[in-house]
Design a protein around this motif. Structure first.
Motif, PDB file in Angstrom:
ATOM      1  N   THR A  61       0.765  -1.173  -0.134  1.00  0.00           N
ATOM      2  CA  THR A  61       0.047   0.023   0.007  1.00  0.00           C
ATOM      3  C   THR A  61       0.807   1.235  -0.015  1.00  0.00           C
ATOM      4  OG1 THR A  61      -1.952  -1.125   1.435  1.00  0.00           O
ATOM      5  CG2 THR A  61      -1.693   1.377   1.423  1.00  0.00           C
ATOM      6  N   LEU A  62       0.550   2.177  -0.695  1.00  0.00           N
ATOM      7  CA  LEU A  62       1.176   3.419  -0.924  1.00  0.00           C
ATOM      8  C   LEU A  62       0.369   4.388  -0.179  1.00  0.00           C
ATOM      9  CD1 LEU A  62       3.947   5.091  -2.069  1.00  0.00           C
ATOM     10  CD2 LEU A  62       2.328   5.655  -3.944  1.00  0.00           C
ATOM     11  N   LEU A  63       0.726   5.053   0.856  1.00  0.00           N
ATOM     12  CA  LEU A  63      -0.017   5.830   1.546  1.00  0.00           C
ATOM     13  C   LEU A  63       0.501   7.395   1.336  1.00  0.00           C
ATOM     14  CD1 LEU A  63      -2.182   6.235   3.965  1.00  0.00           C
ATOM     15  CD2 LEU A  63      -0.244   6.301   5.400  1.00  0.00           C
ATOM     16  N   ASP A  64      -0.299   7.866   0.362  1.00  0.00           N
ATOM     17  CA  ASP A  64       0.004   9.306  -0.045  1.00  0.00           C
ATOM     18  C   ASP A  64      -0.321  10.355   1.102  1.00  0.00           C
ATOM     19  OD1 ASP A  64       0.300  11.842  -1.290  1.00  0.00           O
ATOM     20  OD2 ASP A  64      -0.050  10.985  -3.216  1.00  0.00           O
ATOM     21  N   MET A  65       0.697  11.079   1.660  1.00  0.00           N
ATOM     22  CA  MET A  65       0.343  11.951   2.971  1.00  0.00           C
ATOM     23  C   MET A  65      -0.220  13.037   2.315  1.00  0.00           C
ATOM     24  SD  MET A  65       0.481  10.003   5.590  1.00  0.00           S
ATOM     25  CE  MET A  65       0.425  11.178   6.748  1.00  0.00           C
ATOM     26  N   ARG A  66      -0.042  13.392   1.028  1.00  0.00           N
ATOM     27  CA  ARG A  66       0.064  14.963   0.614  1.00  0.00           C
ATOM     28  C   ARG A  66      -1.209  15.695   0.670  1.00  0.00           C
ATOM     29  NH1 ARG A  66       2.603  14.379  -4.895  1.00  0.00           N
ATOM     30  NH2 ARG A  66       1.269  12.587  -4.716  1.00  0.00           N
ATOM     31  N   SER A  67      -2.382  14.703   1.237  1.00  0.00           N
ATOM     32  CA  SER A  67      -3.801  15.535   1.453  1.00  0.00           C
ATOM     33  C   SER A  67      -4.136  15.435   2.949  1.00  0.00           C
ATOM     34  CB  SER A  67      -4.991  14.494   0.733  1.00  0.00           C
ATOM     35  OG  SER A  67      -4.511  14.495  -0.715  1.00  0.00           O
ATOM     36  N   PHE A  68      -3.321  14.990   3.608  1.00  0.00           N
ATOM     37  CA  PHE A  68      -3.522  15.259   4.830  1.00  0.00           C
ATOM     38  C   PHE A  68      -2.468  16.385   5.677  1.00  0.00           C
ATOM     39  CE2 PHE A  68      -2.715  13.752   9.524  1.00  0.00           C
ATOM     40  CZ  PHE A  68      -3.796  13.692  10.105  1.00  0.00           C
ATOM     41  N   VAL A  69      -3.226  17.544   5.471  1.00  0.00           N
ATOM     42  CA  VAL A  69      -2.604  18.799   5.667  1.00  0.00           C
ATOM     43  C   VAL A  69      -3.136  19.724   6.610  1.00  0.00           C
ATOM     44  CG1 VAL A  69      -1.374  18.745   3.481  1.00  0.00           C
ATOM     45  CG2 VAL A  69      -3.614  19.862   3.522  1.00  0.00           C
ATOM     46  N   GLY A  70      -2.445  20.657   7.277  1.00  0.00           N
ATOM     47  CA  GLY A  70      -3.184  21.780   7.819  1.00  0.00           C
ATOM     48  C   GLY A  70      -2.520  21.910   9.146  1.00  0.00           C
ATOM     49  N   ILE A  71      -2.530  23.282   9.839  1.00  0.00           N
ATOM     50  CA  ILE A  71      -2.154  23.510  11.145  1.00  0.00           C
ATOM     51  C   ILE A  71      -3.267  22.944  12.073  1.00  0.00           C
ATOM     52  CG2 ILE A  71      -1.560  25.375  12.688  1.00  0.00           C
ATOM     53  CD1 ILE A  71       0.484  24.920  10.115  1.00  0.00           C
ATOM     54  N   GLU A  72      -3.057  22.162  13.060  1.00  0.00           N
ATOM     55  CA  GLU A  72      -4.064  21.593  13.701  1.00  0.00           C
ATOM     56  C   GLU A  72      -4.482  22.704  15.024  1.00  0.00           C
ATOM     57  OE1 GLU A  72      -4.273  17.090  15.053  1.00  0.00           O
ATOM     58  OE2 GLU A  72      -5.308  17.727  13.157  1.00  0.00           O
ATOM     59  N   SER A  73      -3.221  22.670  15.634  1.00  0.00           N
ATOM     60  CA  SER A  73      -3.336  23.978  16.834  1.00  0.00           C
ATOM     61  C   SER A  73      -2.221  24.787  17.085  1.00  0.00           C
ATOM     62  CB  SER A  73      -4.065  22.971  17.909  1.00  0.00           C
ATOM     63  OG  SER A  73      -2.718  22.573  18.462  1.00  0.00           O
ATOM     64  N   VAL A  74      -2.518  25.852  17.585  1.00  0.00           N
ATOM     65  CA  VAL A  74      -1.437  26.706  18.062  1.00  0.00           C
ATOM     66  C   VAL A  74      -1.677  27.140  19.660  1.00  0.00           C
ATOM     67  CG1 VAL A  74      -0.321  29.081  17.694  1.00  0.00           C
ATOM     68  CG2 VAL A  74      -1.203  27.894  15.709  1.00  0.00           C
ATOM     69  N   ASP A  75      -0.390  27.109  20.327  1.00  0.00           N
ATOM     70  CA  ASP A  75      -0.460  27.427  21.683  1.00  0.00           C
ATOM     71  C   ASP A  75       0.287  28.465  22.091  1.00  0.00           C
ATOM     72  OD1 ASP A  75      -0.548  27.709  24.422  1.00  0.00           O
ATOM     73  OD2 ASP A  75      -0.145  25.621  24.856  1.00  0.00           O
ATOM     74  N   PRO A  76      -0.186  29.641  22.112  1.00  0.00           N
ATOM     75  CA  PRO A  76       0.732  30.978  22.325  1.00  0.00           C
ATOM     76  C   PRO A  76       1.445  30.914  23.669  1.00  0.00           C
ATOM     77  CG  PRO A  76      -1.641  31.590  21.718  1.00  0.00           C
ATOM     78  CD  PRO A  76      -1.607  29.974  22.102  1.00  0.00           C
ATOM     79  N   THR A  77       0.795  30.249  24.550  1.00  0.00           N
ATOM     80  CA  THR A  77       1.592  30.182  26.020  1.00  0.00           C
ATOM     81  C   THR A  77       2.911  29.418  25.849  1.00  0.00           C
ATOM     82  OG1 THR A  77      -0.578  29.880  26.779  1.00  0.00           O
ATOM     83  CG2 THR A  77       1.368  29.880  28.504  1.00  0.00           C
TER      84      THR A  77
END
Ligand SMILES: Cc1cc2nc3c(=O)[nH]c(=O)nc-3n(C[C@H](O)[C@H](O)[C@H](O)COP(=O)(O)OP(=O)(O)OC[C@H]3O[C@@H](n4cnc5c(N)ncnc54)[C@H](O)[C@@H]3O)c2cc1C
Length: 436
Positions: A61-77
């Motif tokens: 199986t070839l698991l193409d990761m290029r569609s699993f994208v984005g910033i999930e969260s940001v923690d300023p602290t």
């Protein structure tokens, strides 16, 4: 990278490596990712396939990761950013910069995936590899179940550089630092000078990189300092002729593909035309030091040795490349960078700070007969040097196992996380010395 779904074939970005697969999945959510993993018999995640080592495909199986994208969260602290593994590195860097932060050491490529970069120990200069700035990572095991590891957890320092054999990285959390601005100055310097002076620069500059121009007698030295204020004087900008660098280099190296002995002359011309003028830049680490686009395909090798050994290694490589009997003519540049000691068990800088040296051919199709790769490999191995996992090298488990003190621990961790070898390919088995 090309994925040909009609013929179930994956081909690397430079066209020289390809593998067939039976199943293809391009998940967009963690649930889809987990399902694809659970259904597979053997599986390889792949990002942009920019690695020169044969580590990206070859499973059913070839698991193409290029569609699993984005910033999930940001923690300023805690100044941390959690990102999905298929996200292009540039998107992570922009998200970090937008908040006035930085990841303090960046590779000279921004269009690879975060997961691919982490899995192979991708690094820049004057700092640690990307994986050293991780505070946590979420991995999906062979049955698709997730586990999170963070700093201090057992296995974290194996997971930092995992070659994708400890699970599929779903998300990674980076601990960022306040952003710095750099004044960068670049100029050519004779080999005898830069090789003498670089140890001193490591103590006095915040950024040190040398683009060595083999066969020319020069290195192009790039030094940078973090500064509080933007300079008020006019900086020395790039000469306009620099915009022709790619086309001239393509032309010259085109000619050397027929007559390789012309490479030294081509390099000398390229040095005179494009690496002779001092240039200054000002900006963030990303803005002022990272190449934003590339015009040609390449095949790369890169080796690392302890900092103390490098001057001798360099002299041996230079002598080997200069000896016409070796027929080892090397294209430009051979990138010399410096990495701090790092925690990743399979990292270049595990146990000691390291110097890394790249080696490149502009003719990927004939990379097998490019003698500079073999010469560089044998000199570095003579100094107990380590290969970059994403790049080309011939050494296999018998040799590699002696180079990392935590090699066995890594293999034990792999057996624990994936006893059936779902994440292995025949090639990875050879590399790691795991029976098929
Ligand atoms: C022009 C160029 C410049 C480069 N510059 C640098 C540099 O400055 N510094 C440096 O260190 N390297 C550099 N590299 C190497 C590059 O960073 C690595 O090849 C990197 O792995 C590429 O990322 P990718 O997304 O293409 O990964 P791929 O090549 O697609 O994959 C690499 C490995 O990671 C695994 N993998 C991918 N995604 C995941 C995941 N989510 N979970 C687990 N495993 C995964 C794959 O199975 C494979 O084994 C450069 C390469 C090129 C071609």
């Amino acid at each position: 990278v090309t994925v040909d779904l009609k013929h179930n074939q994956w081909t690397s970005w430079n066209g020289i490596r390809s593998h067939r697969f039976e199943r293809y999945a391009a998940p967009t959510t963690e649930d889809e990712l987990a399902e694809a993993i659970a259904r597979a018999t053997t599986l390889r995640p792949v990002g942009t396939g920019k690695s020169s080592a044969d580590i990206c495909a070859g499973a059913s199986t070839l698991l193409d990761m290029r569609s699993f994208v984005g910033i999930e969260s940001v923690d300023p602290t805690s100044m941390s950013v959690t990102v999905r593994a298929g996200t292009p590195l540039v998107d992570l860097i922009r998200a970090v910069e937008d908040r006035g932060w930085e990841i303090p050491c960046l590779p000279d490529i921004d269009n690879v995936t975060v997961g691919g970069a982490l899995a192979t120990g991708t690094h820049g200069t004057s700092g640690s590899p990307l994986s050293a700035y991780l505070s946590g990572v979420r991995l999906l095991g062979p049955d698709g179940s997730a586990r999170s590891v963070g700093v201090g957890d057992p296995g974290m320092d194996a997971a930092r550089l995992s070659l994708g054999v400890l699970g599929v990285i779903s998300t990674a959390t980076f601990s960022c630092r306040p952003q710095r601005r750099f004044l960068i100055s670049e100029k050519p310097m004779r080999d005898e000078q830069w090789i003498e002076r670089y140890p001193e620069w490591l103590g006095t500059h915040d950024f040190v990189r040398i683009l060595w121009i083999p066969h020319s007698g020069y290195g192009y030295v790039i030094l940078g300092d973090a500064v509080e204020e933007a300079p008020t004087r006019t900086l020395r900008s790039e000469p306009p002729r620099l915009r022709h660098r790619r086309s001239v280099s393509r032309l010259l190296y085109g000619a050397t593909s027929r007559i390789p002995a012309l490479v030294p002359a081509a390099n000398t011309i390229l040095k005179r035309l494009f690496f002779s003028s001092p240039v200054e830049r000002f900006g963030t680490l990303y803005g002022a030091t990272v190449t934003k686009s590339r015009g040609s395909t390449l095949e790369l090798a890169e080796w690392t040795c302890a900092q103390d050994s490098y001057p001798e290694v360099f002299r041996e490589i230079k002598a080997g490349l200069s000896n016409p009997r070796n027929r080892a003519w090397a294209h430009i540049p051979m990138d010399v960078r410096f990495v701090d000691e790092e925690p990743a068990w399979l990292g270049s800088g595990y146990g000691h700070p390291a110097v890394t040296m790249g080696c490149v051919t502009r003719h990927p199709a004939t990379a097998d007969s490019y003698r500079a790769f073999d010469l560089v490999e044998s000199v570095f191995l003579g100094a107990s040097g380590r290969p970059h996992w994403a790049k080309r090298f011939r050494a296999r488990a018998e040799t590699l196992s002696a180079l990392w003190p935590r090699w066995r621990d890594f293999l034990e961790e792999r057996t624990l996380r994936d006893p059936q070898g779902k994440f292995l390919t025949p090639q990875l088995r050879k590399l790691l010395g795991i029976a098929g």
